[in-house]
Design an enzyme around this catalytic site. Structure first.
Site, PDB file in Angstrom:
ATOM      1  N   ARG A 145      27.343 -18.651  42.371  1.00  0.00           N
ATOM      2  CA  ARG A 145      26.692 -19.076  43.606  1.00  0.00           C
ATOM      3  C   ARG A 145      25.960 -17.885  44.197  1.00  0.00           C
ATOM      4  O   ARG A 145      26.458 -16.760  44.171  1.00  0.00           O
ATOM      5  CB  ARG A 145      27.710 -19.615  44.629  1.00  0.00           C
ATOM      6  CG  ARG A 145      28.204 -21.019  44.342  1.00  0.00           C
ATOM      7  CD  ARG A 145      27.110 -22.059  44.542  1.00  0.00           C
ATOM      8  NE  ARG A 145      27.572 -23.426  44.359  1.00  0.00           N
ATOM      9  CZ  ARG A 145      27.520 -24.087  43.217  1.00  0.00           C
ATOM     10  NH1 ARG A 145      27.044 -23.485  42.135  1.00  0.00           N
ATOM     11  NH2 ARG A 145      27.927 -25.338  43.138  1.00  0.00           N
ATOM     12  N   GLU A 173      17.861 -21.510  48.055  1.00  0.00           N
ATOM     13  CA  GLU A 173      17.319 -22.117  46.842  1.00  0.00           C
ATOM     14  C   GLU A 173      16.391 -23.255  47.248  1.00  0.00           C
ATOM     15  O   GLU A 173      16.835 -24.159  47.957  1.00  0.00           O
ATOM     16  CB  GLU A 173      18.450 -22.647  45.941  1.00  0.00           C
ATOM     17  CG  GLU A 173      19.301 -21.542  45.378  1.00  0.00           C
ATOM     18  CD  GLU A 173      20.375 -22.026  44.412  1.00  0.00           C
ATOM     19  OE1 GLU A 173      20.523 -23.262  44.244  1.00  0.00           O
ATOM     20  OE2 GLU A 173      21.073 -21.192  43.819  1.00  0.00           O
ATOM     21  N   HIS A 189      18.323 -22.118  39.041  1.00  0.00           N
ATOM     22  CA  HIS A 189      19.612 -22.810  39.042  1.00  0.00           C
ATOM     23  C   HIS A 189      19.666 -23.905  37.965  1.00  0.00           C
ATOM     24  O   HIS A 189      19.824 -25.093  38.268  1.00  0.00           O
ATOM     25  CB  HIS A 189      19.900 -23.417  40.418  1.00  0.00           C
ATOM     26  CG  HIS A 189      21.367 -23.655  40.654  1.00  0.00           C
ATOM     27  ND1 HIS A 189      21.938 -23.684  41.896  1.00  0.00           N
ATOM     28  CD2 HIS A 189      22.398 -23.897  39.786  1.00  0.00           C
ATOM     29  CE1 HIS A 189      23.233 -23.925  41.807  1.00  0.00           C
ATOM     30  NE2 HIS A 189      23.535 -24.063  40.524  1.00  0.00           N
TER      31      HIS A 189
END
Length: 359
Positions: free
Chosen positions: A276, A305, A324
């Site tokens: 994370r 993000e 991601h």
């Protein structure tokens, strides 16, 4: 190790059995549909999961029919009113405001993610709402991507591709685009769970000399699988040639990878984060990379993000940033959606979820 392909087949076999609907009972079913539990799905999840919801005959559901744009918060607060269950992804913040908007009917939340830092667990516990999530099925995909990111970063593949495309490839040079090898290296793992073990298993054939790890406590059973040694956080930083972050984001791990950690690392070390973004102080990481405190970093996760394209980290040649995508394989994302759908249906029926959080 539970591979995503095996998991998908297994989950499909144990999917909550659909109701049998014949012509003789079709009209009755139609009348009863309006009384079925209402579900809101916050994203166009992969088809295998949607298929389970559709064919179960046990819920009526509405979804935000997009995979490109998250459901706007304002719309989500409206759509969730009165629903019995919510199937969400990690882009949705499940907090007191949303739970208040949903009302007392909401009994189950199923998130299509292994992480749950987007969920207010205290609020969910206080309201007696059951929570399902999707660990294990993405272990292989995340481990593979972590290794790919590590190699891409350490061997400077993005830089090399750019040079080949833009005319920088001239005569052969002795030290041009040299990187760092895994052979005879020490690999450190911060947060030794299934993913950390799977990463080490994939790196071992590269002739890694030693695996070390740190966690909230020693994990001897998992460490034995990869012959890893438990060390302190300081020793992890000092010894690691490659440091892979695999921990969960908690109040204790928030920005734990900071100036203090980077200052103890070798100037030849490569830092990799596929957990994370919040576990890293990005300002401190930028400083460490730009001053040569550490050699390079590869990130699949950031804060926020998406990371703004003008962020200073994007200016660095020794920083590889991915959007991601660690679990982004067709098999794994379908397995996650199947598990999320089954968790939701089982939760609504008051049965144990396949993967539920103990609140």
């Amino acid at each position: 190790m539970w591979s995503s392909c095996m998991a998908l087949r297994g989950l499909q076999r144990i999917a909550v059995a659909p109701l049998t609907i014949t012509k003789a009972v079709a009209s009755k079913v139609q009348r009863e549909m309006s009384t079925l539990p209402r579900v809101y799905v916050t994203r166009q999840i992969p088809p295998e999961g949607l298929k389970i919801l559709k064919e179960s005959g046990q819920v009526q559901f509405e979804l935000w029919d997009s995979d490109d744009v998250p459901v706007p918060r304002k719309e989500l607060l409206q759509k969730i009113r009165g629903v019995d269950a919510l199937l969400c992804v990690l882009t949705e913040k499940i907090d007191a405001e949303l739970l208040d908007a949903a009302g007392p009917n909401l009994k189950v939340i199923s998130t299509m993610s292994v992480g749950f830092d987007h969920l207010s667990l205290e609020e969910l516990k206080k309201r007696g709402i059951r929570v399902g999530y999707t660990p294990d099925v993405l272990t292989d995909a995340v481990a593979e991507l972590t290794v790919a990111l590590l190699l891409t970063t350490s061997r400077r593949l993005i830089e090399a591709t750019h040079e080949a495309k833009t005319g920088g490839w001239g005569t052969w040079r002795t030290l041009w685009l040299c990187g760092y090898e895994l052979a005879n290296s020490t690999v450190g793992i911060f947060g030794l769970g299934r993913i950390g073990v799977a990463i080490a298993e994939r790196l071992a054939p590269f002739k890694v000399k030693k695996f070390i790890y740190t966690d909230v406590a020693p994990r001897p059973e998992l460490a034995k699988i990869i012959n890893a040694e438990y060390v302190s956080m300081d020793e992890l930083a000092k010894q690691s040639d490659f440091l892979a972050v695999c921990c969960a984001l908690t109040p204790e791990t928030k920005e734990i990878c900071n100036k203090d950690l980077f200052s103890k690392m070798k100037n030849t070390s490569v830092f990799i984060n596929t957990s994370r973004g919040g576990v890293v102080s990005q300002e401190d990481l930028y400083e460490a990379l730009s001053t040569g405190q550490i050699a390079a970093a590869g990130l699949d996760v950031t804060v926020p993000e998406p990371l703004p394209t003008n962020h200073p980290l994007f200016t660095l040649k020794n920083c590889v940033i991915l959007p991601h995508i660690a679990s982004a394989s067709y098999t794994t994302r379908n397995a996650m959606s199947v598990l999320a759908a089954n968790n939701l249906l089982l939760g609504l029926r008051g049965k144990p979820m396949l993967k539920g959080l103990a609140l």
